[in-house]
Enzyme design. Structure first.
Site, PDB file in Angstrom:
ATOM      1  N   GLU A  41     -44.687 -23.758  26.571  1.00  0.00           N
ATOM      2  CA  GLU A  41     -43.501 -23.505  27.382  1.00  0.00           C
ATOM      3  C   GLU A  41     -42.653 -24.774  27.409  1.00  0.00           C
ATOM      4  O   GLU A  41     -43.169 -25.893  27.346  1.00  0.00           O
ATOM      5  CB  GLU A  41     -43.946 -23.153  28.799  1.00  0.00           C
ATOM      6  N   LYS A 108     -38.885 -15.458  31.064  1.00  0.00           N
ATOM      7  CA  LYS A 108     -39.991 -15.502  32.026  1.00  0.00           C
ATOM      8  C   LYS A 108     -39.663 -14.696  33.282  1.00  0.00           C
ATOM      9  O   LYS A 108     -38.621 -14.907  33.920  1.00  0.00           O
ATOM     10  CB  LYS A 108     -40.271 -16.957  32.373  1.00  0.00           C
ATOM     11  N   CYS A 144     -46.733 -19.164  31.337  1.00  0.00           N
ATOM     12  CA  CYS A 144     -47.235 -19.998  32.420  1.00  0.00           C
ATOM     13  C   CYS A 144     -47.596 -19.185  33.670  1.00  0.00           C
ATOM     14  O   CYS A 144     -48.596 -18.478  33.674  1.00  0.00           O
ATOM     15  CB  CYS A 144     -46.219 -21.095  32.723  1.00  0.00           C
TER      16      CYS A 144
END
Length: 259
Positions: A41, A108, A144
């Site tokens: 990321e 995300k 994440c």
């Protein structure tokens, strides 16, 4: 059998520095015979108040540089970037095929507003899960904090994913590494799914605590086939899709769902 390169690199604030490191890692992965290279990321730049200044569109120089390296080496690449948005950026995972074509971009969904951090102050959330086909694999993209939400992983399975790619800039702190390892293995076990998990290597020049390393390849039974620890490294590991079918024949938990 697929060979996957876990490209655990340290990330600086300067995108040019990070692009140079990423291209070198792609070259190294290709030299080791990789079929796919996965980066962390926020490979474009470190998290912080300057992400809006460093954010680039997907046709900008950073993704363009990754695409050129992917094309030169014939090696598909997954990496995290920041895209400009209206007021806030998007934390985006970009998937590039071996011809250098951007095949998918995942924004995300779950933002890290926890442990005193406020990602949503800088980042606008995405809304759509993404599965992309690269290197003959259907890869569900997870970024994440997303890994803490099993419903996203299950949505990716239902959308046809046969492998997860989890990319992270995981924060350090008490129990945080344990959470990372446990959550990655849990997503693999509960979905009987190969899981490629790649985090940033620690950067001694940064004081923000993001990046603990611990990139892993986990098989569908939750066995860690490789763990890179904290050091910067490009390591190629083998992923055998046939094992997924073997495990699911013995442990058909996806077939046993009732809700």
């Amino acid at each position: 059998m697929k060979k996957v390169a876990l490209c655990q690199i340290p990330v600086a604030y300067d995108p040019d520095t990070n692009l140079k490191r990423a291209v070198e890692a792609i070259d190294e992965a290709a030299a080791q015979g990789a079929d796919l290279a996965v980066f962390p990321e926020a490979t474009l730049t470190r998290f912080g108040s300057r992400v809006a200044e460093s954010a680039q569109p997907l046709d900008g120089p950073f993704v363009g540089g990754l695409a050129a390296a992917a094309r030169t080496r014939g090696l598909p690449v997954i990496a995290g970037v920041f895209e400009p948005g209206e007021g806030r950026v998007h934390n985006t995972t970009v998937a590039i095929d071996g011809a250098g074509v951007v095949k998918a971009a995942y924004r995300k969904i779950h933002l890290f507003d926890a442990f005193t951090a406020r990602e949503s102050d800088l980042v606008a959330p995405g809304r759509t899960p993404v599965v992309v086909e690269l290197a003959g694999l259907r890869i569900g993209l997870i970024t994440c904090y997303d890994v803490r939400f099993p419903e996203l992983a299950r949505a990716l399975v239902d959308a046809g994913a046969d492998v997860f790619a989890v990319i992270a800039a995981w924060g350090s702190g008490p129990m945080k590494e344990d959470h990372w390892v446990t959550l990655v293995r849990a997503r693999a076990i509960e979905n009987t799914m190969w899981t490629i998990a790649v985090g940033q290597a620690p950067n001694p020049e940064a004081k923000d605590g993001f990046g603990v390393g611990r990139s892993m390849l986990v098989d569908p039974l939750g066995v860690v086939r490789g763990d890179l620890g904290p050091r910067a490294e490009v390591r190629v590991l083998e992923l055998d899709p046939a094992i997924t079918a073997e495990v699911r024949a013995t442990l058909p938990c996806l077939e046993h769902r009732v809700i």
